[in-house]
Write a protein that holds these residues in place. Structure first.
Motif, PDB file in Angstrom:
ATOM      1  N   ASN A 155     -99.085  50.919  32.532  1.00 21.29           N
ATOM      2  CA  ASN A 155    -100.427  51.416  33.347  1.00 21.29           C
ATOM      3  C   ASN A 155     -99.156  53.306  33.435  1.00 21.29           C
ATOM      4  O   ASN A 155    -100.260  53.992  33.560  1.00 21.29           O
ATOM      5  N   PHE A 195    -112.893  45.509  26.981  1.00 25.44           N
ATOM      6  CA  PHE A 195    -112.933  46.839  26.863  1.00 25.44           C
ATOM      7  C   PHE A 195    -114.444  47.418  27.022  1.00 25.44           C
ATOM      8  O   PHE A 195    -114.476  48.162  27.370  1.00 25.44           O
ATOM      9  N   ARG A 197    -117.943  48.220  28.363  1.00 26.45           N
ATOM     10  CA  ARG A 197    -118.165  49.037  29.607  1.00 26.45           C
ATOM     11  C   ARG A 197    -120.147  49.319  29.996  1.00 26.45           C
ATOM     12  O   ARG A 197    -120.244  49.207  28.873  1.00 26.45           O
ATOM     13  N   ILE A 208    -115.534  51.497  20.388  1.00 30.14           N
ATOM     14  CA  ILE A 208    -114.530  51.126  22.191  1.00 30.14           C
ATOM     15  C   ILE A 208    -113.258  50.211  21.349  1.00 30.14           C
ATOM     16  O   ILE A 208    -112.560  51.265  22.030  1.00 30.14           O
ATOM     17  N   GLU A 211    -111.077  53.526  21.320  1.00 34.37           N
ATOM     18  CA  GLU A 211    -111.154  54.906  22.667  1.00 34.37           C
ATOM     19  C   GLU A 211    -109.941  54.240  22.759  1.00 34.37           C
ATOM     20  O   GLU A 211    -108.865  54.536  23.322  1.00 34.37           O
ATOM     21  N   ARG A 212    -109.720  52.786  23.009  1.00 30.52           N
ATOM     22  CA  ARG A 212    -108.628  52.043  23.610  1.00 30.52           C
ATOM     23  C   ARG A 212    -107.354  51.933  22.777  1.00 30.52           C
ATOM     24  O   ARG A 212    -106.659  52.124  23.339  1.00 30.52           O
ATOM     25  N   LEU A 213    -107.575  51.750  20.940  1.00 32.59           N
ATOM     26  CA  LEU A 213    -106.568  51.332  20.594  1.00 32.59           C
ATOM     27  C   LEU A 213    -106.138  52.589  19.162  1.00 32.59           C
ATOM     28  O   LEU A 213    -105.237  52.279  18.155  1.00 32.59           O
TER      29      LEU A 213
END
Length: 225
Positions: A155, A195, A197, A208, A211-213
């Motif tokens: 992070n 992941f 929400r 989903i 957005e993350r990957l």
């Protein structure tokens, strides 16, 4: 993306190649560039056993190996198993692992190596194998060294390291990436479900995950510093 001669990806676990770099790998394969995955372990100590459960502690190594083979077939890449044990790479002698990897790199002669950024890769195995992979390249003849792209996933990576040198939006290849991820059946459902929400329950799994990957970022390793 520059045209490479041969790309070697070095990560410790089955599924690291799919979650971490499948979009980038697909771009290279679309260019006709050969890609080889040097996978450190079989992920035999992982806790995910599928949902519904399809493995147990005795069967998970062979199942994860089959999943890895299937994912590599989907990505159209060669696979070489390094043969280390999951969750023990941090205790291996770095120089010995580096020399093992160096011997393979000298045979494969890649122009690019992709691995994890040591100390910015979350998992001890990621950090350890990333460190050994970079050391392997450092030990090579300077005139024959491939470029190294190091993937940082902590992070605090941007804060500590600055902006990545390379960021690929892999949305055009995201269906291939999702197919490779989902080939790892023991891992995919558990990781992807994390992941979700609560405030966006109508999102599709693909939305989903995208957005993350959907972006894959790398730092170019500087061997002179």
């Amino acid at each position: 993306m520059n045209k490479e001669k041969h790309v070697v990806v070095i990560y410790p676990h089955p599924d690291d190649e799919s979650f971490g770099a499948a979009g980038t790998i697909t771009q290279f394969r679309k260019q006709g560039v050969p890609v080889t995955y040097l996978c450190g372990t079989l992920g035999e100590m992982g806790r995910n056993m599928g949902n519904p459960i399809i493995a147990n502690r005795e069967t998970v190594p062979e199942i994860r190996k089959k999943e890895l083979i299937n994912a590599c077939k989907l990505l159209d890449i060669d696979l070489h198993l390094l043969g280390y044990r999951d969750k023990t790479l941090e205790f291996e002698d770095v120089t010995e692992v580096a020399l093992h990897i160096k011997s393979l790199l000298e045979k494969l002669q890649p122009s690019l190596v992709i691995t994890h950024y040591p100390d910015h890769a979350v998992h001890p195995d990621h950090n350890a194998l990333g460190r050994a992979a970079i050391e392997a390249v450092r030990l090579m003849d300077e005139n024959l060294r491939p470029t190294v792209w190091a993937q940082a996933i902590t992070n605090t990576a941007y804060e500590d390291l600055g902006k990545p040198d390379i960021v690929y939006d892999v949305e055009p290849y995201f269906d291939q990436k999702m197919a490779a991820i989902q080939a790892h059946k023991t891992q995919a459902s558990g990781i992807l479900s994390g992941f979700k929400r609560k405030d966006k329950s109508n999102e599709s799994l693909r939305e989903i995950a995208l957005e993350r990957l959907g972006k894959e970022a790398f730092y170019i390793w500087d061997f002179k510093s």
